[in-house]
Design an enzyme around this catalytic site. Structure first.
Site, PDB file in Angstrom:
ATOM      1  N   ASP A 195       4.662   0.423  12.084  1.00 47.70           N
ATOM      2  CA  ASP A 195       3.379  -0.014  11.406  1.00 47.70           C
ATOM      3  C   ASP A 195       3.065  -1.818  12.142  1.00 47.70           C
ATOM      4  O   ASP A 195       2.302  -2.564  11.826  1.00 47.70           O
ATOM      5  CB  ASP A 195       3.560  -0.160  10.071  1.00 47.70           C
TER       6      ASP A 195
ATOM      7  N   CYS B 213      -4.344  12.753  13.104  1.00 44.65           N
ATOM      8  CA  CYS B 213      -5.063  11.684  12.745  1.00 44.65           C
ATOM      9  C   CYS B 213      -5.343  10.792  13.900  1.00 44.65           C
ATOM     10  O   CYS B 213      -4.625  11.229  15.032  1.00 44.65           O
ATOM     11  CB  CYS B 213      -4.825  10.858  11.644  1.00 44.65           C
TER      12      CYS B 213
ATOM     13  N   ARG C  86      -4.762  10.567   4.479  1.00 46.76           N
ATOM     14  CA  ARG C  86      -3.393  11.699   4.471  1.00 46.76           C
ATOM     15  C   ARG C  86      -2.476  11.743   3.147  1.00 46.76           C
ATOM     16  O   ARG C  86      -2.024  12.686   2.747  1.00 46.76           O
ATOM     17  CB  ARG C  86      -2.700  11.363   5.724  1.00 46.76           C
TER      18      ARG C  86
ATOM     19  N   ARG D  21       0.960  14.267  13.504  1.00 51.06           N
ATOM     20  CA  ARG D  21       1.438  14.091  12.108  1.00 51.06           C
ATOM     21  C   ARG D  21       1.365  15.438  11.375  1.00 51.06           C
ATOM     22  O   ARG D  21       0.946  15.583  10.295  1.00 51.06           O
ATOM     23  CB  ARG D  21       0.652  13.097  11.351  1.00 51.06           C
ATOM     24  N   PRO D  22       2.219  16.449  11.675  1.00 45.54           N
ATOM     25  CA  PRO D  22       2.436  17.481  10.887  1.00 45.54           C
ATOM     26  C   PRO D  22       3.043  17.373   9.349  1.00 45.54           C
ATOM     27  O   PRO D  22       3.660  16.440   9.192  1.00 45.54           O
ATOM     28  CB  PRO D  22       3.327  18.258  11.605  1.00 45.54           C
ATOM     29  N   VAL D  23       3.151  18.486   8.580  1.00 43.96           N
ATOM     30  CA  VAL D  23       3.449  18.064   7.284  1.00 43.96           C
ATOM     31  C   VAL D  23       4.535  19.362   6.953  1.00 43.96           C
ATOM     32  O   VAL D  23       4.936  19.696   6.032  1.00 43.96           O
ATOM     33  CB  VAL D  23       2.533  18.296   5.929  1.00 43.96           C
TER      34      VAL D  23
ATOM     35  N   LYS E 198       0.785  -1.201  -0.079  1.00 43.02           N
ATOM     36  CA  LYS E 198      -0.197   0.057   0.120  1.00 43.02           C
ATOM     37  C   LYS E 198       0.717   1.234   0.064  1.00 43.02           C
ATOM     38  O   LYS E 198       0.774   2.192  -0.641  1.00 43.02           O
ATOM     39  CB  LYS E 198      -0.960   0.142   1.246  1.00 43.02           C
ATOM     40  N   ASN E 199       1.971   1.152   0.907  1.00 42.92           N
ATOM     41  CA  ASN E 199       2.715   2.661   1.225  1.00 42.92           C
ATOM     42  C   ASN E 199       3.706   2.906  -0.089  1.00 42.92           C
ATOM     43  O   ASN E 199       4.282   3.796  -0.094  1.00 42.92           O
ATOM     44  CB  ASN E 199       3.303   2.638   2.492  1.00 42.92           C
TER      45      ASN E 199
ATOM     46  N   ARG F 177      -8.648  -0.569   4.632  1.00 43.31           N
ATOM     47  CA  ARG F 177      -7.590   0.458   3.995  1.00 43.31           C
ATOM     48  C   ARG F 177      -6.545  -0.241   3.753  1.00 43.31           C
ATOM     49  O   ARG F 177      -5.730   0.404   2.747  1.00 43.31           O
ATOM     50  CB  ARG F 177      -7.453   1.767   4.883  1.00 43.31           C
TER      51      ARG F 177
HETATM   52  N1  EPU Z   1       6.762  14.430  11.117  1.00 43.61           N
HETATM   53  C1  EPU Z   1       6.933  15.681  10.998  1.00 43.61           C
HETATM   54  N2  EPU Z   1       6.971  16.519  10.223  1.00 43.61           N
HETATM   55  C2  EPU Z   1       6.730  16.306   8.790  1.00 43.61           C
HETATM   56  C3  EPU Z   1       6.369  14.960   8.548  1.00 43.61           C
HETATM   57  C4  EPU Z   1       6.638  14.052   9.572  1.00 43.61           C
HETATM   58  O1  EPU Z   1       7.153  15.959  12.362  1.00 43.61           O
HETATM   59  O2  EPU Z   1       6.599  17.250   8.051  1.00 43.61           O
HETATM   60  C5  EPU Z   1       6.863  13.482  11.972  1.00 43.61           C
HETATM   61  C6  EPU Z   1       5.532  12.708  12.126  1.00 43.61           C
HETATM   62  O3  EPU Z   1       4.595  13.262  13.014  1.00 43.61           O
HETATM   63  C7  EPU Z   1       6.134  11.316  12.938  1.00 43.61           C
HETATM   64  C8  EPU Z   1       7.454  11.058  12.178  1.00 43.61           C
HETATM   65  O4  EPU Z   1       7.710  12.152  11.473  1.00 43.61           O
HETATM   66  O5  EPU Z   1       6.409  11.468  14.197  1.00 43.61           O
HETATM   67  C9  EPU Z   1       7.443  10.026  11.088  1.00 43.61           C
HETATM   68  O6  EPU Z   1       6.224  10.179  10.370  1.00 43.61           O
HETATM   69  P1  EPU Z   1       6.632  10.108   8.608  1.00 43.61           P
HETATM   70  O7  EPU Z   1       6.275  11.274   8.007  1.00 43.61           O
HETATM   71  O8  EPU Z   1       7.575   9.411   8.448  1.00 43.61           O
HETATM   72  O9  EPU Z   1       5.203   8.968   8.379  1.00 43.61           O
HETATM   73  P2  EPU Z   1       3.964   9.190   7.263  1.00 43.61           P
HETATM   74  O10 EPU Z   1       4.907   9.593   5.876  1.00 43.61           O
HETATM   75  O11 EPU Z   1       3.161  10.127   7.446  1.00 43.61           O
HETATM   76  C10 EPU Z   1       4.172   6.829   6.522  1.00 43.61           C
HETATM   77  C11 EPU Z   1       3.313   5.644   6.423  1.00 43.61           C
HETATM   78  C12 EPU Z   1       2.796   5.193   7.676  1.00 43.61           C
HETATM   79  C13 EPU Z   1       4.039   4.826   8.710  1.00 43.61           C
HETATM   80  C14 EPU Z   1       4.981   5.837   8.602  1.00 43.61           C
HETATM   81  C15 EPU Z   1       6.079   5.587   9.352  1.00 43.61           C
HETATM   82  C16 EPU Z   1       2.574   5.991   4.054  1.00 43.61           C
HETATM   83  C17 EPU Z   1       1.361   6.448   3.242  1.00 43.61           C
HETATM   84  N3  EPU Z   1       2.235   6.145   5.444  1.00 43.61           N
HETATM   85  O12 EPU Z   1       3.664   7.937   7.036  1.00 43.61           O
HETATM   86  O13 EPU Z   1       1.807   4.180   7.499  1.00 43.61           O
HETATM   87  O14 EPU Z   1       3.646   4.311   9.723  1.00 43.61           O
HETATM   88  O15 EPU Z   1       5.461   6.242   7.404  1.00 43.61           O
HETATM   89  O16 EPU Z   1       6.671   4.329   8.866  1.00 43.61           O
HETATM   90  O17 EPU Z   1       3.545   5.676   3.625  1.00 43.61           O
HETATM   91  C18 EPU Z   1       0.188   2.756   7.819  1.00 43.61           C
HETATM   92  O18 EPU Z   1       0.471   2.040   6.841  1.00 43.61           O
HETATM   93  O19 EPU Z   1      -0.786   2.296   8.689  1.00 43.61           O
HETATM   94  C19 EPU Z   1       0.776   4.001   8.043  1.00 43.61           C
HETATM   95  C20 EPU Z   1       0.249   4.846   9.151  1.00 43.61           C
END
Ligand code: EPU
Length: 440
Positions: free
Chosen positions: A314, A124, A100, A129-131, A28-29, A407
């Site tokens: 995960d 969520c 997201r 989960r900020p961006v 999925k990811n 999902r």
């Molecule tokens: N973070 C920030 N700022 C940002 C982005 C992230 O502070 O701009 C922080 C997050 O809050 C978190 C950490 O960095 O504490 C890691 O988050 P990351 O951004 O790596 O997670 P993600 O990209 O939103 C993906 C997967 C998740 C998986 C995580 C960690 C996808 C679509 N989602 O999320 O998958 O848990 O990486 O490996 O690739 C799932 O499949 O159930 C799922 C949640």
């Protein structure tokens, strides 16, 4: 949408060891960023080993909303993305809210059309989960970024320019978003502290096949030389390491013996090492992993989640469930997300002996049996943790809100039934649906 999705429940009669073979779907990811990456070319893209999941359907819906022609052959796990460029640059709130990963279209839209208007994802179930890291990366590449009415409005009318970007955290989707944008930017982009997850490498490999100039994939530094255009390709998505791990843990928790096939064991070293610590006999082949618990109770194993190649967040809920019935005590430390232990309260309803130790850590004393109960899925991976607990428990467990599981787990009941599990899905009663909605 959630009102109808809330309506189904999963019933599992536990106590049967899982036995047999299960075929793992595409990741999925990996599929979600690859679908977003199709926006980077005007040519047709063909993706195979694409999982048939609610999240994939949502991403295809978003691509259609952006004006892209999409067709899908579900039986063959193939998706074709048609010729053309995005005619819209708006990712509406209702699509980002249900997934997201919709935010992944920001980089490709900005790179190809010079503008994007994407709903800003809120927090969520598993954390805030900020961006900010995505947005800081695009700003460093010359984009003008504003937040207005809950939307990120990004503009780069003269195109993006390569930049040196140091991520504060090795964010997976942040790395992917910036990487996609950098492929068509002017000049060189260097992304430091980049995520090393196999899904990021899969995206980079597909982009390279499309004509991108990328070096360093799989390491924490990605170097991208921008090119003028990318072309369409046929690409096979990697298999889902989390689905593989989830079934292997389910087999270990039930004392069973299974083989997951169509998997990539090289992506699963941390998880396989923990499974071996439970006392399971593990047999790793080129594209399959066998696990045999020989009817025994697993030994408890300690878990600390970390970015790849560390132990994946995960897989934390699944191992929490296994530890709940394992012999001995264990500690689980969730280091990636601040609210990813919601399944603990549900496991306690089934008789698990788990104590919170601070906000992100729990201590578990394994009990010899869990008891069936009515429980509620809180997020995707937590749902599979509850499935594992139910498979190992005495009696029939009812899991509410299983839309979470759809999902990310393809044909769950079919796959579990083929391994001998007693599992079925049913519409919740109207009264239950009302209660479920009232408490959400
Ligand atoms: N973070 C920030 N700022 C940002 C982005 C992230 O502070 O701009 C922080 C997050 O809050 C978190 C950490 O960095 O504490 C890691 O988050 P990351 O951004 O790596 O997670 P993600 O990209 O939103 C993906 C997967 C998740 C998986 C995580 C960690 C996808 C679509 N989602 O999320 O998958 O848990 O990486 O490996 O690739 C799932 O499949 O159930 C799922 C949640």
């Amino acid at each position: 949408m959630s009102a109808t999705l809330n309506a189904e429940q999963l019933f599992i009669k536990g106590g049967v060891p899982l036995v047999g073979e299960v075929r793992i779907a595409g990741a999925k990811n990996a599929a979600l960023p690859l679908l977003a990456a199709t926006l980077l070319t005007e040519d047709e893209m063909r993706l195979s080993n694409c999982p048939c999941l609610q999240d994939v359907a949502t991403m295809l819906w978003l691509l259609r909303t952006l004006g892209i022609k999409v067709s899908q052959q579900q039986a063959e796990a193939k998706v074709y993305i048609g010729v053309g460029v995005a005619s819209s640059h708006l990712a509406p709130d209702h699509l980002v809210r249900i997934m997201r990963a919709s935010f992944l279209v920001l980089g490709p839209l900005l790179a190809t059309t010079g503008q994007a208007r994407i709903s800003l994802p809120g927090g969520c179930a598993i954390g805030t989960r900020p961006v900010d890291q995505h947005l800081a990366g695009f700003a460093a590449m010359g984009a003008d970024i504003r937040i207005e009415d809950g939307y990120v409005i990004a503009a780069a009318p003269a195109g993006l320019t390569g930049a040196n970007i140091l991520l504060n955290v090795p964010t997976v989707t942040g790395t992917e978003n910036i990487l996609m944008a950098a492929t068509l930017a002017k000049g060189r982009t260097v992304i430091k502290n980049a995520a090393c997850e196999p899904e990021v490498v899969d995206l980079a490999n597909c982009l390279i096949a499309m004509g991108a100039d990328i070096q360093g994939q799989g390491s924490s530094t990605l170097i991208v030389e921008g090119v003028d255009r990318l072309h369409g390709v046929s690409y096979q998505i990697i298999s889902d390491r989390i689905e593989s791990g989830s079934y292997l843990v389910a087999a270990a928790a039930t004392g069973g013996s299974i083989r997951v096939v169509n998997t990539q064991p090289e992506h699963m070293e941390a998880v396989v090492a923990k499974l071996a610590e439970t006392g399971a006999r593990i047999d790793v082949q080129k594209d399959s992993i066998g696990l045999d618990m020989r009817g025994r109770r697993p030994k408890a194993v300690g878990i600390k989640t970390a970015p790849y190649p560390g132990f994946p967040s995960d897989m934390q809920a699944q191992f929490t469930a296994l530890n709940a019935i394992a012999a001995g005590t264990s500690q689980i430390e969730e280091n990636m997300f601040e609210n990813r232990l919601m399944h603990v309260q549900q496991l306690k309803r089934m008789g698990a002996d788990i104590a919170m130790q601070g906000a992100s850590s729990v201590g578990i004393s394994g009990v010899s049996k869990l008891q069936a109960a009515s429980v509620m899925a809180t997020d995707l991976r937590a749902s599979f943790g509850l499935v594992i607990a139910a498979l190992a428990a005495e009696g029939e467990t009812c899991i509410d809100r299983i839309y979470h599981i759809d999902r990310g787990y393809e044909r769950l009941e079919e796959k579990l039934s083929a391994l001998g599990a007693h599992v079925f899905r049913r519409e919740a009663s109207e009264q239950r649906q009302r209660l479920s909605r009232a408490s959400s």
